[in-house]
Scaffold this active site. Structure first.
Site, PDB file in Angstrom:
ATOM      1  N   PRO A  39       5.658  36.792  16.690  1.00 50.91           N
ATOM      2  CA  PRO A  39       5.653  36.303  18.028  1.00 50.91           C
ATOM      3  C   PRO A  39       4.776  37.301  18.896  1.00 50.91           C
ATOM      4  O   PRO A  39       4.644  36.872  20.100  1.00 50.91           O
ATOM      5  CB  PRO A  39       7.236  36.547  18.491  1.00 50.91           C
ATOM      6  CG  PRO A  39       7.807  37.567  17.551  1.00 50.91           C
ATOM      7  CD  PRO A  39       6.973  37.361  16.360  1.00 50.91           C
ATOM      8  N   ASP A  62      -5.636  31.739  15.326  1.00 49.23           N
ATOM      9  CA  ASP A  62      -5.170  31.147  16.473  1.00 49.23           C
ATOM     10  C   ASP A  62      -5.129  32.006  17.747  1.00 49.23           C
ATOM     11  O   ASP A  62      -5.174  32.964  17.732  1.00 49.23           O
ATOM     12  CB  ASP A  62      -3.867  30.170  16.479  1.00 49.23           C
ATOM     13  CG  ASP A  62      -4.004  29.198  15.288  1.00 49.23           C
ATOM     14  OD1 ASP A  62      -5.088  28.622  15.421  1.00 49.23           O
ATOM     15  OD2 ASP A  62      -2.839  28.751  14.896  1.00 49.23           O
ATOM     16  N   LYS A  84      -6.720  26.813  19.841  1.00 51.44           N
ATOM     17  CA  LYS A  84      -5.469  25.991  19.788  1.00 51.44           C
ATOM     18  C   LYS A  84      -4.827  26.451  20.966  1.00 51.44           C
ATOM     19  O   LYS A  84      -3.509  26.410  20.881  1.00 51.44           O
ATOM     20  CB  LYS A  84      -4.729  26.476  18.682  1.00 51.44           C
ATOM     21  CG  LYS A  84      -5.130  25.539  17.280  1.00 51.44           C
ATOM     22  CD  LYS A  84      -4.276  24.472  16.785  1.00 51.44           C
ATOM     23  CE  LYS A  84      -4.240  24.321  15.325  1.00 51.44           C
ATOM     24  NZ  LYS A  84      -3.178  24.942  14.614  1.00 51.44           N
ATOM     25  N   GLY A 115       0.287  32.094  14.690  1.00 50.13           N
ATOM     26  CA  GLY A 115       1.501  32.899  15.509  1.00 50.13           C
ATOM     27  C   GLY A 115       2.917  32.580  15.209  1.00 50.13           C
ATOM     28  O   GLY A 115       3.012  31.486  14.609  1.00 50.13           O
ATOM     29  N   THR A 145       9.350  33.533  13.891  1.00 48.52           N
ATOM     30  CA  THR A 145       9.105  32.424  14.756  1.00 48.52           C
ATOM     31  C   THR A 145       9.717  32.893  16.272  1.00 48.52           C
ATOM     32  O   THR A 145      10.533  33.595  16.272  1.00 48.52           O
ATOM     33  CB  THR A 145       9.875  30.988  14.580  1.00 48.52           C
ATOM     34  OG1 THR A 145       9.347  30.046  15.245  1.00 48.52           O
ATOM     35  CG2 THR A 145      11.330  31.213  14.611  1.00 48.52           C
ATOM     36  N   ALA A 146       8.708  32.268  17.113  1.00 47.44           N
ATOM     37  CA  ALA A 146       9.107  33.023  18.585  1.00 47.44           C
ATOM     38  C   ALA A 146      10.427  33.059  18.913  1.00 47.44           C
ATOM     39  O   ALA A 146      11.028  33.898  19.736  1.00 47.44           O
ATOM     40  CB  ALA A 146       8.235  32.042  19.685  1.00 47.44           C
ATOM     41  N   MET A 197       6.918  25.219  23.864  1.00 47.13           N
ATOM     42  CA  MET A 197       5.924  24.615  24.621  1.00 47.13           C
ATOM     43  C   MET A 197       6.525  23.724  25.830  1.00 47.13           C
ATOM     44  O   MET A 197       5.824  22.663  26.219  1.00 47.13           O
ATOM     45  CB  MET A 197       5.157  23.599  23.726  1.00 47.13           C
ATOM     46  CG  MET A 197       4.324  24.617  22.595  1.00 47.13           C
ATOM     47  SD  MET A 197       3.702  23.371  21.386  1.00 47.13           S
ATOM     48  CE  MET A 197       5.169  23.137  20.358  1.00 47.13           C
TER      49      MET A 197
END
Ligand SMILES: C[S@@+](CC[C@H](N)C(=O)[O-])C[C@H]1O[C@@H](n2cnc3c(N)ncnc32)[C@H](O)[C@@H]1O
Length: 282
Positions: A39, A62, A84, A115, A145-146, A197
């Site tokens: 992340p 990215d 991206k 990412g 993952t974030a 997002m």
């Protein structure tokens, strides 16, 4: 960048032309490894990811990849930025797929650096399918993952026996001002919702969750640049968070977390902050 890679990139900028793959007919077969860069904090990548990056000929990356993670690649490796950012893809997805195939066919050891985790809202599946279809050797190395990085960095567990026995990851990307999500399934009690997002659509998410039965007082937070030194966190409730986030002018990348687990932050955050402050000295 080597001449061969320049040729390949030139090919990619002319997408309508068929790919020229015959210029290295006897080259050893290359391969593509999809690597999760985590992340943001460059220490949050796996040992395997660091090892594979250290042997890369080409790194295709990215915009969410931290520059410090690129340092794991040798100086001699070509670095290809494919962007991206939302609404601003440097190379369209299909051209990225073509680029990966062409580099592997030219015998390159390609690291496709993404990412977080390649298989969580990372289009890793699409890229793997494209590679497999062309008979290219490929592998995936997972990343943090974030959601998991941010949970650790903010002191908000994604599950907790007192607050949440499940967790769902969704994308809050708006399409024509609305979101195609199963609101009834999301608005369940004792469940944590992580929205990737979701900055632009936060007000829609909050409205819909309340309309589908979650209490307006449900705790929620948005984290900008999680795990990075410039991380910012805004906490509130479903009713108050959209206005608080707007007032704080949070920017992408940002992740929203909704659920009772956000209550844990007050109790745990002080300890987390101490660790973060000391980390540079460890
Ligand atoms: C295209 S998705 C990629 C997700 C990535 N594959 C992962 O596993 O984390 C990009 C979104 O992930 C979230 N994100 C990624 N890194 C983040 C970070 N350091 N802080 C906050 N959100 C982040 C944001 O919601 C951002 O818009």
């Amino acid at each position: 960048m080597e001449r061969l890679d320049e040729q390949l990139l030139d090919e990619m900028t002319h997408a309508s032309r068929p790919l020229r793959t015959e210029f290295a007919p006897n080259a050893p077969r290359g391969r593509v490894v999809l690597v999760g860069a985590g992340p943001g904090d460059p220490e949050l990548i796996t040992l395997k990811a660091a090892r594979v990056l250290g042997r890369a000929d080409v790194v295709v990356y990215d915009h969410l990849v931290s520059p410090a993670v690129l340092e794991y690649a040798p100086q001699t490796a070509a670095r290809v930025y494919v962007g991206k950012e939302r609404d601003r893809h440097t190379l369209p997805q299909q051209e990225i797929n073509h680029l990966l195939v062409a580099l592997a066919r030219a015998g390159k050891h390609v690291v496709r650096l993404k990412g977080g985790d390649p298989f969580v809202f990372g289009r890793g599946g699409e890229e793997m399918q494209a590679l497999a279809q062309e008979g290219i050797h490929c592998e995936v190395i997972p990343g943090i993952t974030a959601a998991c990085g941010i949970a650790a960095a903010t002191g908000v567990p994604l599950t907790h026996r007192d607050y949440a026995h499940g967790c769902v990851f969704v994308t809050g990307h708006l399409r024509d001002g609305s979101m195609d999500l199963d609101w009834d399934a999301l608005a369940r009690p004792r469940q944590t919702i992580v929205i990737y997002m979701g900055l632009r659509g936060l007000a829609v998410v909050a409205q819909q969750l309340i309309a589908h039965g979650l209490a307006a007082t449900t705790p929620a937070m948005v984290v900008e640049n999680g795990t990075n030194p410039q991380q910012r966190v805004v906490t509130g409730t479903l009713a108050t968070l959209p206005a608080l986030v707007e007032a704080s002018a949070l920017r992408s990348p940002a992740l929203a977390v909704v659920g009772e687990v956000v209550r844990c932050r007050d109790a745990i955050a002080a300890a987390i902050c101490d660790y973060t402050m000391q980390k540079a000295a460890l």
